[in-house]
Enzyme design. Structure first.
Site: not given
Ligand SMILES: Cc1cc2nc3c(=O)[nH]c(=O)nc-3n(C[C@H](O)[C@H](O)[C@H](O)COP(=O)(O)OP(=O)(O)OC[C@H]3O[C@@H](n4cnc5c(N)ncnc54)[C@H](O)[C@@H]3O)c2cc1C
Length: 566
Positions: A120, A233, A235, A245, A247-248, A279, A344, A379
């Protein structure tokens, strides 16, 4: 009114991993999520999760170590990451991959049966463990299954409207039940924010539509600062037209970026790492090619996977192939994919210490909404899923440790909070203003992308900040047509927009005040990194329209800042 010892806001990877830990320690816990947890943005993660398992050898047969991982992470962060937090994340990484596997995640395998790892960006070793190109899907389903198995209560389609606090601590939150239009109060000894990123304040974003930074806005309103918000960030490879997206991992498998002359332009910008530079470097290089008229008409470049071969593309990148066919009408087995940079990830977030504790006792944060600072100014791909599961677990451990010292909070603040939230919603419903919220949202997206995008400059940013202030004024004159509280999508969108404008202001102010270039924050008027004046974290707090900036030191220790050459 509900009462739990611990309330977790967010059902993504960070929230669900924390929920398992708290529950398994015998502590009473509930999860609140504005969507079904499986629709959290974590489900969209594609390329994988970093860990120095050493299953695939590096340069000259060398074996990866957690320290190599830490070095790459700190260098990738442009030396702004806190190295004590990076050390924890990198040391815990191999265990966290195995832990997910034991919970049920199906990782892709090598011929010898070991967990597969791919190269990566910004990494000296093939370190990224993956489940084809659907890693987040796999991991989130695993955790959701485990949460359901334990029957941990989930309040889904509950939109959190406020955090409740008294003079000393956080005592719970209020939430709007989407289906019934009722405001609920949650009394809790500890609240964990796991609400994800704020990508949707920008125009072209890979993020889910729900990534509106609600958690960051809730924290600001509760008087808790945000940290390093200027670091957003972009992407390098999002699908031209939709910004889904790509992916990388596609470049990890050998994909090459080409300009319209067919040149592999990364040879010029990062001769050592080529398409697998970090990135920030690759995104800027693509923008530069486009600015120099070497992009394709419509402002994109091509990502060529054809030489990888049909078999490998189908095995390792099935999701990318499907996305390209469905949304661009091309099969990457036969044609290059049109790509351009897009927003991203949010490196900045709620200011927490190394234990995930905010300055407000009883309030914690983990995952993308938090800034524990493992990513600094940029990141590395594959480090975010890792952060969510490592710190989801460790911050939960800290909560479990603290919980006995925290008394059950009184009901009265939460009751008051319910009233305040109801009044706020009533005011919105009754408003007879003429503004349309979606015009403001479009304006905000455009302002952020043009004034706070990949390249930034003082005069443009000042204009952008002025525009954000104007939008904050007119948003109070928005009215919505649906006057019911039940199932009111427009109401939820407006609550999100109010928070987005606050979060946007914090990005703008932090970016204006950082008069240097570092990681993702590239200023054309201050093109160099300036360690003497800016090797420090930005903190921002205050009400919308009246925010103040301060700074805090970066934790160094393992690696001294050096020039960042790739
Ligand atoms: C398309 C894409 C691909 C990615 N691929 C990778 C990868 O391959 N490897 C990697 O390391 N990272 C990757 N990332 C980054 C990574 O996926 C995310 O940073 C990470 O999954 C975030 O997880 P989280 O649990 O912090 O938040 P999230 O998974 O975003 O969850 C947020 C939660 O908060 C809740 N919430 C928000 N606001 C409220 C509110 N007001 N009231 C109630 N609930 C609320 C939502 O319902 C949700 O359940 C990717 C990101 C994207 C966008």
């Amino acid at each position: 009114m509900h009462e739990y010892e611990v309330v977790i806001i967010g059902g993504g990877l960070a929230g669900l991993r924390a929920a398992l830990q708290v529950f398994d320690a015998g502590v009473d816990v509930a999860v609140i999520s504005k969507v079904n947890p499986l629709r959290s943005h974590s489900v969209a993660a594609q390329g994988g999760m970093n860990a120095s398992l050493g299953n695939v050898r590096g340069p000259e047969g060398s074996v990866d170590t957690w320290k190599n991982h830490a070095y790459d992470t700190v260098k990738g962060s442009d030396y702004l990451a806190d190295q004590d937090a990076v050390e924890i994340m990198c040391r815990e990484a191999p265990l966290s991959v195995i832990e997910l596997e034991h919970l049920g995640t199906v990782w892709s395998r090598l011929e010898n049966g070991k967990i597969a790892q791919r190269p990566f960006g910004g990494a000296g070793f093939p370190r990224t463990c993956y489940a084809a190109d659907r890693t987040g899907h796999n991991a989130l389903h695993t955790l959701y299954e485990q949460v359901n198995h334990r029957k941990i209560p989930i309040y889904e389609e509950f939109f959190v409207t406020s955090l409740i606090r008294n003079q000393e601590r956080c005592t719970g939150c209020t939430a709007l039940e989407f289906l019934k239009g009722e405001i609920h109060g949650f009394i809790a000894k500890a609240v964990l924010m796991a609400t994800g990123g704020f990508g949707r304040i920008f125009n072209k974003s890979t993020n889910a539509l729900i990534n509106t930074g609600d958690g960051q806005a809730l924290a600001l309103r509760a008087g808790v600062p945000l940290k390093d918000m200027e670091f957003v960030q972009f992407h390098p490879t999002t699908l031209y037209g939709t910004n889904i997206l790509i992916t990388e991992g596609a470049r990890g498998e050998g994909g090459m970026l080409l300009n319209k002359r067919g040149e592999r332009f990364m040879e010029k910008y990062a001769p050592g790492s080529l398409d697998l530079a970090p990135r920030d470097v690759v995104a800027r290089s693509i923008e530069e090619e486009i600015a120099q008229k070497r992009g394709f008409e419509g402002d994109y470049v091509q990502l060529d996977l054809r030489h990888i071969g049909a078999e490998r593309i189908k095995e390792r990148l099935p999701g990318i192939r499907q996305i390209s066919m469905d949304f661009a009408g091309i099969d990457p087995v036969n044609d290059p994919i049109p790509v351009q940079p897009g927003q991203h990830y949010s490196m900045g977030g709620i200011d927490v210490d190394i234990n995930g504790q905010t300055i407000l006792p009883g309030l914690y944060a983990a995952g993308e909404c938090a800034c524990i600072s493992v990513h600094g100014a940029n990141r590395l791909g594959g480090n975010s899923i890792l952060e969510t599961v490592v710190f989801g677990r460790l911050v939960a451990d800290k909560i479990i440790e603290d919980i006995n010292d925290l008394a059950t909070p009184p009901k009265k603040q939460v009751e008051k909070g319910i009233k305040t939230s109801k009044n706020h919603l009533e005011k919105i419903i009754q408003s007879k203003g003429l503004e349309n919220q979606f015009n403001i949202k479009n304006m905000l997206n455009k302002t952020m992308s043009t004034k706070f995008g990949i390249f930034r400059k003082e005069d443009g940013m000042l204009k952008g900040l002025g525009d954000i202030h104007k939008m904050q004024e007119i948003v109070s004159t928005v009215s919505i047509k649906n006057k019911e509280l039940e199932l009111n999508h427009a109401l939820i969108r407006l609550l999100e927009l109010q928070g987005m404008l606050h979060v946007a202001e914090s990005v703008a102010i932090s970016a204006i005040e950082r008069r240097e270039s570092r990681g993702s924050h590239k200023r054309t008027d201050f093109p160099e990194r300036n360690d003497e004046n800016f090797l420090k974290h930005t903190l921002v707090k205050g009400e919308a329209g009246n925010m103040v900036v301060s700074y805090s030191p970066v934790q160094l220790g393992m690696f001294e800042p050096e020039e960042r050459v790739y």
